[in-house]
Design an enzyme around this catalytic site. Structure first.
Site, PDB file in Angstrom:
ATOM      1  N   ASP A  35     -26.334 -15.586 -23.729  1.00  0.00           N
ATOM      2  CA  ASP A  35     -25.850 -16.743 -22.985  1.00  0.00           C
ATOM      3  C   ASP A  35     -24.545 -16.438 -22.245  1.00  0.00           C
ATOM      4  O   ASP A  35     -23.752 -17.328 -21.945  1.00  0.00           O
ATOM      5  CB  ASP A  35     -25.679 -17.949 -23.917  1.00  0.00           C
ATOM      6  CG  ASP A  35     -24.724 -17.642 -25.066  1.00  0.00           C
ATOM      7  OD1 ASP A  35     -24.271 -16.485 -25.163  1.00  0.00           O
ATOM      8  OD2 ASP A  35     -24.440 -18.565 -25.858  1.00  0.00           O
ATOM      9  N   HIS A 239     -17.653   7.062  -5.530  1.00  0.00           N
ATOM     10  CA  HIS A 239     -17.639   5.756  -6.186  1.00  0.00           C
ATOM     11  C   HIS A 239     -17.510   5.905  -7.701  1.00  0.00           C
ATOM     12  O   HIS A 239     -18.235   5.273  -8.474  1.00  0.00           O
ATOM     13  CB  HIS A 239     -18.899   4.949  -5.816  1.00  0.00           C
ATOM     14  CG  HIS A 239     -18.858   4.444  -4.402  1.00  0.00           C
ATOM     15  ND1 HIS A 239     -19.956   3.990  -3.730  1.00  0.00           N
ATOM     16  CD2 HIS A 239     -17.829   4.329  -3.527  1.00  0.00           C
ATOM     17  CE1 HIS A 239     -19.602   3.613  -2.509  1.00  0.00           C
ATOM     18  NE2 HIS A 239     -18.321   3.816  -2.357  1.00  0.00           N
ATOM     19  N   ASP A 256      -8.549   3.368  -5.698  1.00  0.00           N
ATOM     20  CA  ASP A 256      -9.141   2.539  -4.643  1.00  0.00           C
ATOM     21  C   ASP A 256      -9.379   1.174  -5.251  1.00  0.00           C
ATOM     22  O   ASP A 256     -10.284   1.000  -6.083  1.00  0.00           O
ATOM     23  CB  ASP A 256     -10.453   3.186  -4.167  1.00  0.00           C
ATOM     24  CG  ASP A 256     -11.108   2.444  -2.996  1.00  0.00           C
ATOM     25  OD1 ASP A 256     -10.691   1.315  -2.695  1.00  0.00           O
ATOM     26  OD2 ASP A 256     -12.044   3.017  -2.409  1.00  0.00           O
ATOM     27  N   ASP A 267      -8.757  -3.806   0.697  1.00  0.00           N
ATOM     28  CA  ASP A 267      -9.478  -2.583   0.306  1.00  0.00           C
ATOM     29  C   ASP A 267      -8.531  -1.416   0.591  1.00  0.00           C
ATOM     30  O   ASP A 267      -8.395  -1.007   1.747  1.00  0.00           O
ATOM     31  CB  ASP A 267     -10.782  -2.476   1.104  1.00  0.00           C
ATOM     32  CG  ASP A 267     -11.605  -1.258   0.705  1.00  0.00           C
ATOM     33  OD1 ASP A 267     -11.246  -0.575  -0.268  1.00  0.00           O
ATOM     34  OD2 ASP A 267     -12.610  -0.994   1.395  1.00  0.00           O
ATOM     35  N   HIS A 346     -18.495  10.467   4.287  1.00  0.00           N
ATOM     36  CA  HIS A 346     -18.669   9.019   4.505  1.00  0.00           C
ATOM     37  C   HIS A 346     -18.059   8.597   5.842  1.00  0.00           C
ATOM     38  O   HIS A 346     -17.326   9.349   6.473  1.00  0.00           O
ATOM     39  CB  HIS A 346     -18.075   8.217   3.342  1.00  0.00           C
ATOM     40  CG  HIS A 346     -16.601   8.415   3.109  1.00  0.00           C
ATOM     41  ND1 HIS A 346     -15.632   7.836   3.906  1.00  0.00           N
ATOM     42  CD2 HIS A 346     -15.922   9.115   2.161  1.00  0.00           C
ATOM     43  CE1 HIS A 346     -14.439   8.162   3.432  1.00  0.00           C
ATOM     44  NE2 HIS A 346     -14.580   8.948   2.388  1.00  0.00           N
ATOM     45  N   HIS A 350     -15.233   0.283   7.768  1.00  0.00           N
ATOM     46  CA  HIS A 350     -16.200  -0.818   7.684  1.00  0.00           C
ATOM     47  C   HIS A 350     -15.415  -2.083   7.949  1.00  0.00           C
ATOM     48  O   HIS A 350     -14.185  -2.109   7.830  1.00  0.00           O
ATOM     49  CB  HIS A 350     -16.894  -0.843   6.312  1.00  0.00           C
ATOM     50  CG  HIS A 350     -15.964  -0.823   5.135  1.00  0.00           C
ATOM     51  ND1 HIS A 350     -15.297  -1.941   4.689  1.00  0.00           N
ATOM     52  CD2 HIS A 350     -15.554   0.189   4.323  1.00  0.00           C
ATOM     53  CE1 HIS A 350     -14.547  -1.618   3.637  1.00  0.00           C
ATOM     54  NE2 HIS A 350     -14.676  -0.319   3.398  1.00  0.00           N
ATOM     55  N   HIS A 357     -17.447  -4.797   2.197  1.00  0.00           N
ATOM     56  CA  HIS A 357     -18.177  -4.200   3.326  1.00  0.00           C
ATOM     57  C   HIS A 357     -18.707  -5.395   4.107  1.00  0.00           C
ATOM     58  O   HIS A 357     -19.813  -5.876   3.873  1.00  0.00           O
ATOM     59  CB  HIS A 357     -19.300  -3.283   2.835  1.00  0.00           C
ATOM     60  CG  HIS A 357     -18.773  -2.080   2.106  1.00  0.00           C
ATOM     61  ND1 HIS A 357     -19.549  -1.252   1.352  1.00  0.00           N
ATOM     62  CD2 HIS A 357     -17.524  -1.555   2.036  1.00  0.00           C
ATOM     63  CE1 HIS A 357     -18.800  -0.275   0.833  1.00  0.00           C
ATOM     64  NE2 HIS A 357     -17.573  -0.455   1.234  1.00  0.00           N
ATOM     65  N   GLU A 386     -10.244   4.845   6.495  1.00  0.00           N
ATOM     66  CA  GLU A 386     -10.219   5.487   5.181  1.00  0.00           C
ATOM     67  C   GLU A 386     -10.764   6.910   5.181  1.00  0.00           C
ATOM     68  O   GLU A 386     -11.737   7.207   4.476  1.00  0.00           O
ATOM     69  CB  GLU A 386     -10.982   4.641   4.163  1.00  0.00           C
ATOM     70  CG  GLU A 386     -12.372   4.173   4.602  1.00  0.00           C
ATOM     71  CD  GLU A 386     -13.064   3.363   3.507  1.00  0.00           C
ATOM     72  OE1 GLU A 386     -13.177   3.887   2.386  1.00  0.00           O
ATOM     73  OE2 GLU A 386     -13.476   2.222   3.771  1.00  0.00           O
ATOM     74  N   TYR A 390     -12.922  15.850   0.193  1.00  0.00           N
ATOM     75  CA  TYR A 390     -13.391  15.951  -1.196  1.00  0.00           C
ATOM     76  C   TYR A 390     -13.949  17.353  -1.403  1.00  0.00           C
ATOM     77  O   TYR A 390     -14.988  17.692  -0.828  1.00  0.00           O
ATOM     78  CB  TYR A 390     -14.461  14.878  -1.460  1.00  0.00           C
ATOM     79  CG  TYR A 390     -14.048  13.515  -0.956  1.00  0.00           C
ATOM     80  CD1 TYR A 390     -13.272  12.661  -1.728  1.00  0.00           C
ATOM     81  CD2 TYR A 390     -14.398  13.099   0.339  1.00  0.00           C
ATOM     82  CE1 TYR A 390     -12.874  11.419  -1.255  1.00  0.00           C
ATOM     83  CE2 TYR A 390     -14.002  11.859   0.829  1.00  0.00           C
ATOM     84  CZ  TYR A 390     -13.243  11.027   0.032  1.00  0.00           C
ATOM     85  OH  TYR A 390     -12.848   9.798   0.517  1.00  0.00           O
ATOM     86  N   ARG A 408      -8.133  10.484  -0.557  1.00  0.00           N
ATOM     87  CA  ARG A 408      -8.502   9.469   0.443  1.00  0.00           C
ATOM     88  C   ARG A 408      -7.287   8.581   0.634  1.00  0.00           C
ATOM     89  O   ARG A 408      -6.556   8.304  -0.329  1.00  0.00           O
ATOM     90  CB  ARG A 408      -9.710   8.644  -0.031  1.00  0.00           C
ATOM     91  CG  ARG A 408     -10.099   7.533   0.954  1.00  0.00           C
ATOM     92  CD  ARG A 408     -11.491   6.933   0.715  1.00  0.00           C
ATOM     93  NE  ARG A 408     -11.638   6.211  -0.521  1.00  0.00           N
ATOM     94  CZ  ARG A 408     -12.294   6.652  -1.581  1.00  0.00           C
ATOM     95  NH1 ARG A 408     -12.867   7.851  -1.555  1.00  0.00           N
ATOM     96  NH2 ARG A 408     -12.378   5.921  -2.681  1.00  0.00           N
ATOM     97  N   GLU A 410      -6.507   4.856   2.514  1.00  0.00           N
ATOM     98  CA  GLU A 410      -7.241   3.742   3.124  1.00  0.00           C
ATOM     99  C   GLU A 410      -6.324   2.557   3.377  1.00  0.00           C
ATOM    100  O   GLU A 410      -5.652   2.072   2.463  1.00  0.00           O
ATOM    101  CB  GLU A 410      -8.389   3.307   2.189  1.00  0.00           C
ATOM    102  CG  GLU A 410      -9.141   2.089   2.679  1.00  0.00           C
ATOM    103  CD  GLU A 410     -10.370   1.753   1.833  1.00  0.00           C
ATOM    104  OE1 GLU A 410     -10.372   2.096   0.639  1.00  0.00           O
ATOM    105  OE2 GLU A 410     -11.314   1.161   2.385  1.00  0.00           O
TER     106      GLU A 410
HETATM  107  N1  GLY Z   1     -13.768   0.501  -1.982  1.00  0.00           N
HETATM  108  C1  GLY Z   1     -14.945   0.686  -1.254  1.00  0.00           C
HETATM  109  C2  GLY Z   1     -14.678   1.271   0.041  1.00  0.00           C
HETATM  110  O1  GLY Z   1     -13.619   1.814   0.252  1.00  0.00           O
HETATM  111  O2  GLY Z   1     -15.441   1.175   0.945  1.00  0.00           O
HETATM  112 MN    MN Z   2     -13.295   0.783   2.178  1.00  0.00          MN
HETATM  113 MN    MN Z   3     -11.835   1.329  -0.722  1.00  0.00          MN
END
Ligand code: GLY
Ligand code: MN
Ligand code: MN
Length: 450
Positions: A35, A239, A256, A267, A346, A350, A357, A386, A390, A408, A410
């Protein structure tokens, strides 16, 4: 008082004829186990148009209806359920507090929807997101076909609502920018606290706890997505969300994370040395990513496109990869043949807003080219920038000092008529500022040894 939801609903209805019906269902609770539910968060489209924070609800908009333009289907008031699980607006609250012209009980949705669809020429909702809802609507709109003897009218056009709705979410209004700005400010301070708390020997989980503590203690509502706290080679997993490793001496830490304010999320990624001092190879990688990020941010202007931002980033990154000896050859060829994707796999950006996103699409819908051209950037759009590099630990092609490094950086950028407005500018990223922040004492969190 200005009601942003009234304005948004009107702007959406302006795209439809008077005899159309627009439908947006709320989110539902989802079971975690027994529950216990997963944490609740309203559906972003439903929230955008209503600000109504209850599950099991449906918004119906009827642009041409004389008295019932804004209709809400809601849960009934229920003393016992409210004692256990929280307040409900009910039929009365939907009208009195939330401004609906008319409210119905959600249990009557099928019957009422069939009635509402009679005489409508067009019914629009977002297809394929909630298959139970798709079926409910399709049953209602097919009644006039499956029961011809009833001589009822029904819609001839079914339209996916996203084409009209999501452009409204893509171009942010002042109140949305205010929410994003606040989310970015709190998030910047949370990243600072994580840097201040960090030292080798702490667990990644402690940094996650500090990050999310400042999110909530600082006025945020929740995380906008699962926080990533990735030290050492974990930072090469894009991720990574385990966040359970003891941070080794000499490691870089990639964090992140972003909080939500008024359902809008920041983000932000920062990468810093756990000891407060970059090693020479770490600094060399960091400087390339930072240069790529600054150049890409400078591209976030009207006259440029969404993909221009990525193109600028990959050029600086690829030049850097050649300089470090990670790649060999002509930069133009390495870009044309996508060789750079070995270490930068990547996209650079976005959209950002109610969803991390965010909706809006990255192609120019007016483009007749195939594939369509990239969306031009316009004032009011908010996007992340971002870039990263890597380098897997087991990549024997890479010079040994760079193996296991993941970086990274961002930030969140509002496109304006003038300079790009970096909403996350409050978060340090120049290497000397980052090092100083890591060496500073925590302000929000008492360090503990576990
Ligand atoms: N935290 C997800 C991205 O950077 O897109
Ligand atoms: Mn992002
Ligand atoms: Mn991010």
């Amino acid at each position: 008082m200005k009601n942003v939801y009234v304005e948004r609903r009107q702007r959406l209805m302006d795209a439809f004829s008077p005899d159309s019906v627009l439908l947006v269902p709320s989110a539902h609770h989802t079971v975690r186990n027994g529950d216990v539910d997963q944490p609740w968060r309203q559906d972003s489209d439903f929230w955008f148009l209503t600000g109504f924070d209850e599950p099991d609800s449906v918004l119906v908009l009827r642009p041409g209806h004389a008295s019932e333009t804004y209709v809400l289907f809601v849960r009934p008031r229920d003393k016992e359920a409210e004692t256990w699980n929280g307040r409900r607006a009910g039929l009365e609250g939907a009208v009195a507090t939330h401004g609906a012209d008319k409210a119905f009980l959600i249990g009557d949705f099928d019957t009422e929807l069939a009635r509402i669809c009679e005489g409508a020429q067009e019914v629009a909702w977002i297809f394929g997101r909630d298959s139970a809802f798709d079926s409910q609507v399709l049953r209602a709109v097919r009644r006039h076909r499956t029961h011809p003897k009833l001589r009822i009218n029904g819609p001839d056009r079914l339209t996916d609502l996203s084409a009209a709705l999501w452009p409204l979410r893509l171009l942010k209004q002042p109140e949305e920018i205010d929410a994003l700005r606040r989310a970015c400010e709190i998030t910047a301070e949370a990243h600072h606290e994580v840097m201040r708390l960090c030292e080798p020997g702490r667990n990644e989980s402690q940094l996650q706890a500090a990050l999310e503590y400042v999110f909530l203690a600082g006025g945020g509502e929740r995380v906008g997505y699962g926080s990533i706290v990735a030290s050492a080679e974990n930072a090469t997993i894009l991720h990574y969300t385990e966040n359970r490793m003891v941070i080794p001496d000499g490691a870089l830490v990639l964090v992140d994370g972003g909080c939500e304010v008024d359902q809008h999320t920041a983000d932000v990624t920062r990468t810093f040395p756990a000891t407060g001092k970059f090693s020479q190879p770490q600094r060399a990688v960091y400087d390339i990513v930072l240069a790529a990020e600054l150049a890409a941010i400078d591209t976030c202007r009207p006259g440029k496109t969404f993909h221009d931002v990525h193109d600028v980033a990959i050029r600086v990154l690829t030049e850097g990869m050649v300089k470090l000896g990670l790649l060999h050859g002509e930069v133009d060829t390495l870009i044309k043949e996508n060789t750079f994707k070995k270490y930068y796999m990547h996209g650079t950006s976005h959209w950002l807003g109610l969803d991390v996103h965010d909706v809006g699409g990255v192609h120019d819908v007016t483009s007749t080219a195939a594939p369509k051209e990239s969306k031009p950037l316009l004032p009011g759009m908010v996007l992340t920038v971002e870039p990263g590099l890597y380098i897997p630990m087991d990549d024997l092609d890479a010079p040994a000092p760079f193996r296991g490094i993941g970086v990274r950086i961002e930030d969140d950028v509002l496109v304006t008529d003038g300079e790009p407005d970096v909403l996350t500018r409050g978060c340090v990223k120049q290497p000397d500022e980052v090092e100083a922040m890591v060496r500073a004492a925590p302000r929000w969190v008492k360090p503990v040894v576990i």
